[in-house]
Design a protein around this motif. Structure first.
Motif, PDB file in Angstrom:
ATOM      1  N   TYR A  72      21.386  16.398 -19.177  1.00 58.18           N
ATOM      2  CA  TYR A  72      21.052  16.583 -20.842  1.00 58.18           C
ATOM      3  C   TYR A  72      19.526  16.220 -20.641  1.00 58.18           C
ATOM      4  O   TYR A  72      18.237  15.852 -20.074  1.00 58.18           O
ATOM      5  CB  TYR A  72      21.282  15.236 -21.577  1.00 58.18           C
ATOM      6  CG  TYR A  72      22.632  15.202 -22.085  1.00 58.18           C
ATOM      7  CD1 TYR A  72      22.506  16.213 -23.247  1.00 58.18           C
ATOM      8  CD2 TYR A  72      23.443  14.704 -21.611  1.00 58.18           C
ATOM      9  CE1 TYR A  72      23.821  16.334 -23.992  1.00 58.18           C
ATOM     10  CE2 TYR A  72      25.063  14.946 -22.341  1.00 58.18           C
ATOM     11  CZ  TYR A  72      25.300  15.862 -22.625  1.00 58.18           C
ATOM     12  OH  TYR A  72      26.280  15.611 -23.285  1.00 58.18           O
ATOM     13  N   ASN A  76      19.875  16.268 -27.431  1.00 52.91           N
ATOM     14  CA  ASN A  76      21.592  15.863 -26.953  1.00 52.91           C
ATOM     15  C   ASN A  76      21.870  17.441 -27.018  1.00 52.91           C
ATOM     16  O   ASN A  76      23.669  18.576 -26.599  1.00 52.91           O
ATOM     17  CB  ASN A  76      21.931  16.286 -28.723  1.00 52.91           C
ATOM     18  CG  ASN A  76      22.068  15.458 -29.414  1.00 52.91           C
ATOM     19  OD1 ASN A  76      20.649  14.862 -29.426  1.00 52.91           O
ATOM     20  ND2 ASN A  76      23.088  15.033 -30.552  1.00 52.91           N
ATOM     21  N   GLN A 130      25.219  23.272 -23.105  1.00 51.07           N
ATOM     22  CA  GLN A 130      25.687  22.301 -23.840  1.00 51.07           C
ATOM     23  C   GLN A 130      25.105  21.193 -24.878  1.00 51.07           C
ATOM     24  O   GLN A 130      24.318  20.970 -24.880  1.00 51.07           O
ATOM     25  CB  GLN A 130      27.077  21.539 -22.617  1.00 51.07           C
ATOM     26  CG  GLN A 130      27.657  20.484 -23.689  1.00 51.07           C
ATOM     27  CD  GLN A 130      28.680  19.388 -22.755  1.00 51.07           C
ATOM     28  OE1 GLN A 130      29.324  20.160 -21.963  1.00 51.07           O
ATOM     29  NE2 GLN A 130      28.260  17.750 -22.547  1.00 51.07           N
ATOM     30  N   THR A 132      25.670  18.316 -27.316  1.00 45.52           N
ATOM     31  CA  THR A 132      26.908  16.554 -27.775  1.00 45.52           C
ATOM     32  C   THR A 132      26.550  16.613 -29.338  1.00 45.52           C
ATOM     33  O   THR A 132      25.354  16.260 -29.547  1.00 45.52           O
ATOM     34  CB  THR A 132      26.991  15.756 -26.652  1.00 45.52           C
ATOM     35  OG1 THR A 132      27.003  16.876 -24.978  1.00 45.52           O
ATOM     36  CG2 THR A 132      27.540  14.600 -26.761  1.00 45.52           C
ATOM     37  N   TYR A 139      31.871  11.025 -28.657  1.00 47.44           N
ATOM     38  CA  TYR A 139      31.179  12.350 -28.165  1.00 47.44           C
ATOM     39  C   TYR A 139      31.747  13.426 -28.468  1.00 47.44           C
ATOM     40  O   TYR A 139      32.362  13.550 -28.428  1.00 47.44           O
ATOM     41  CB  TYR A 139      30.390  12.307 -26.419  1.00 47.44           C
ATOM     42  CG  TYR A 139      29.731  11.009 -26.544  1.00 47.44           C
ATOM     43  CD1 TYR A 139      28.191  10.810 -27.092  1.00 47.44           C
ATOM     44  CD2 TYR A 139      29.479   9.319 -25.975  1.00 47.44           C
ATOM     45  CE1 TYR A 139      27.747   9.820 -26.117  1.00 47.44           C
ATOM     46  CE2 TYR A 139      28.946   8.554 -25.817  1.00 47.44           C
ATOM     47  CZ  TYR A 139      27.436   8.497 -25.964  1.00 47.44           C
ATOM     48  OH  TYR A 139      27.022   7.220 -26.107  1.00 47.44           O
ATOM     49  N   ASP A 141      31.353  17.474 -27.466  1.00 42.94           N
ATOM     50  CA  ASP A 141      30.267  18.262 -26.288  1.00 42.94           C
ATOM     51  C   ASP A 141      31.573  20.126 -26.858  1.00 42.94           C
ATOM     52  O   ASP A 141      32.354  19.892 -26.580  1.00 42.94           O
ATOM     53  CB  ASP A 141      31.016  17.727 -25.301  1.00 42.94           C
ATOM     54  CG  ASP A 141      30.616  16.443 -24.416  1.00 42.94           C
ATOM     55  OD1 ASP A 141      29.822  16.083 -25.483  1.00 42.94           O
ATOM     56  OD2 ASP A 141      31.103  16.290 -22.717  1.00 42.94           O
ATOM     57  N   ARG A 143      30.813  23.887 -25.682  1.00 42.23           N
ATOM     58  CA  ARG A 143      29.977  24.267 -25.093  1.00 42.23           C
ATOM     59  C   ARG A 143      30.156  26.070 -24.143  1.00 42.23           C
ATOM     60  O   ARG A 143      31.344  26.188 -24.589  1.00 42.23           O
ATOM     61  CB  ARG A 143      30.272  24.100 -22.666  1.00 42.23           C
ATOM     62  CG  ARG A 143      29.556  24.147 -21.759  1.00 42.23           C
ATOM     63  CD  ARG A 143      30.465  23.583 -20.318  1.00 42.23           C
ATOM     64  NE  ARG A 143      30.378  22.022 -20.618  1.00 42.23           N
ATOM     65  CZ  ARG A 143      31.062  20.978 -19.292  1.00 42.23           C
ATOM     66  NH1 ARG A 143      31.278  22.400 -18.511  1.00 42.23           N
ATOM     67  NH2 ARG A 143      30.421  20.139 -19.757  1.00 42.23           N
ATOM     68  N   ARG A 189      34.801  12.922 -25.926  1.00 39.91           N
ATOM     69  CA  ARG A 189      34.457  11.549 -24.324  1.00 39.91           C
ATOM     70  C   ARG A 189      33.934  10.216 -25.731  1.00 39.91           C
ATOM     71  O   ARG A 189      33.239  10.213 -26.304  1.00 39.91           O
ATOM     72  CB  ARG A 189      33.083  11.552 -23.903  1.00 39.91           C
ATOM     73  CG  ARG A 189      33.302  13.791 -22.961  1.00 39.91           C
ATOM     74  CD  ARG A 189      31.605  13.377 -21.878  1.00 39.91           C
ATOM     75  NE  ARG A 189      30.590  13.797 -22.622  1.00 39.91           N
ATOM     76  CZ  ARG A 189      30.220  12.679 -22.794  1.00 39.91           C
ATOM     77  NH1 ARG A 189      29.015  11.488 -22.400  1.00 39.91           N
ATOM     78  NH2 ARG A 189      28.833  13.743 -23.653  1.00 39.91           N
ATOM     79  N   LYS A 201      39.292  17.330 -23.001  1.00 43.91           N
ATOM     80  CA  LYS A 201      38.849  18.860 -23.007  1.00 43.91           C
ATOM     81  C   LYS A 201      39.836  19.770 -23.110  1.00 43.91           C
ATOM     82  O   LYS A 201      40.501  20.222 -22.196  1.00 43.91           O
ATOM     83  CB  LYS A 201      37.836  19.013 -21.904  1.00 43.91           C
ATOM     84  CG  LYS A 201      37.153  20.361 -21.648  1.00 43.91           C
ATOM     85  CD  LYS A 201      36.529  20.320 -20.589  1.00 43.91           C
ATOM     86  CE  LYS A 201      34.614  19.795 -20.659  1.00 43.91           C
ATOM     87  NZ  LYS A 201      33.744  19.692 -20.177  1.00 43.91           N
TER      88      LYS A 201
END
Length: 243
Positions: A72, A76, A130, A132, A139, A141, A143, A189, A201
């Motif tokens: 990161y 975010n 990505q 978040t 979290y 995500d 991507r 996450r 995921k």
């Protein structure tokens, strides 16, 4: 329609505001799961005579393992990457019979004998941006990915056509080619501690195809594969480590 767009835009902005927080911490994870072929890669049909399905991969559900992580660089936003190994199986007896019948019809011969060995095994190396969303310990995500698929092997197919007691053999070789790939993923996450968490995921990868070589093919009659498209939908569970 305009009212709906305003509502969607307002909801998205609210979500961004709710999830915005201090700098999100970078992480590394190890994962394993299932890799399911999709599209042409999954298809297991020879096709009609003169309209053979040269893209059907006869791939099977398999497993995937690998490493995933994100750095990161601003709140975010992160640069993220995945390295994963997949096994998508090999041709079974039904596949071999399907190909044999197809070659017999396609070439108009007395009979065809088909044998196959080796499996679909490849490595994905993908990177991309990505974003978040943060909700306390949870979290989300999102991507986008691009990179390569490196094939270690594909099913090798040996065909012997028999007509008027004469044999005409040819081979579709196993491929170790590399091709461009792209896709995207959605991940969840959850922090168990300050340093360790769980990651679930859903990841999609696709490629226009890896090169396939053939021997003793004097024409393009019948099924003639020179490029095998690959697409995979992967569901994985991993253990994350905050950096």
């Amino acid at each position: 329609m305009k009212k709906q767009l305003i509502i969607i835009s307002t909801a998205f902005i609210s979500l961004l505001s709710l999830s915005a927080s201090a700098q999100v911490k970078s992480y590394l994870s190890i994962f394993g799961g299932i890799s399911n072929p999709t599209g042409e890669f999954k298809k297991a049909d020879y096709g009609e005579i003169y309209h053979e399905n040269n893209k059907a991969g006869y791939a099977k559900n398999g497993f995937t393992i690998g490493l995933d992580g994100a750095y990161y660089f601003y709140k975010n936003w992160a640069v993220a990457g995945t390295i994963s190994y997949q096994d998508q199986g090999q041709l079974n007896s039904s596949d071999v019979q399907n190909l044999s019948a197809g070659y017999t019809d396609g070439f108009g011969v007395d009979q065809s004998a088909v044998t196959s060995n080796k499996r679909y095994k490849n490595l994905n190396v993908l990177v991309g941006p990505q974003y978040t969303f943060v909700f306390n310990k949870l979290y989300v995500d999102l991507r986008a990915n691009a990179g390569i698929i490196k094939s270690f092997s594909t099913p090798e197919i040996d065909v012997v056509l028999t007509d008027d007691d004469k044999d005409y053999p040819f081979t579709q070789h196993s491929s170790t080619a590399t091709a461009f790939a792209y896709g995207g993923s959605v991940g969840l996450r959850y922090s168990l501690t300050k340093c360790i968490g769980l990651a679930l995921k859903e990841n999609y990868i696709t490629s226009d195809g890896i090169k396939i070589d053939n021997d003793n093919r004097n024409n393009t009659a019948g099924r003639f594969v020179t490029k095998q498209p690959i697409s995979e939908l992967q569901t994985t569970l991993g253990l994350t480590f905050t950096l």
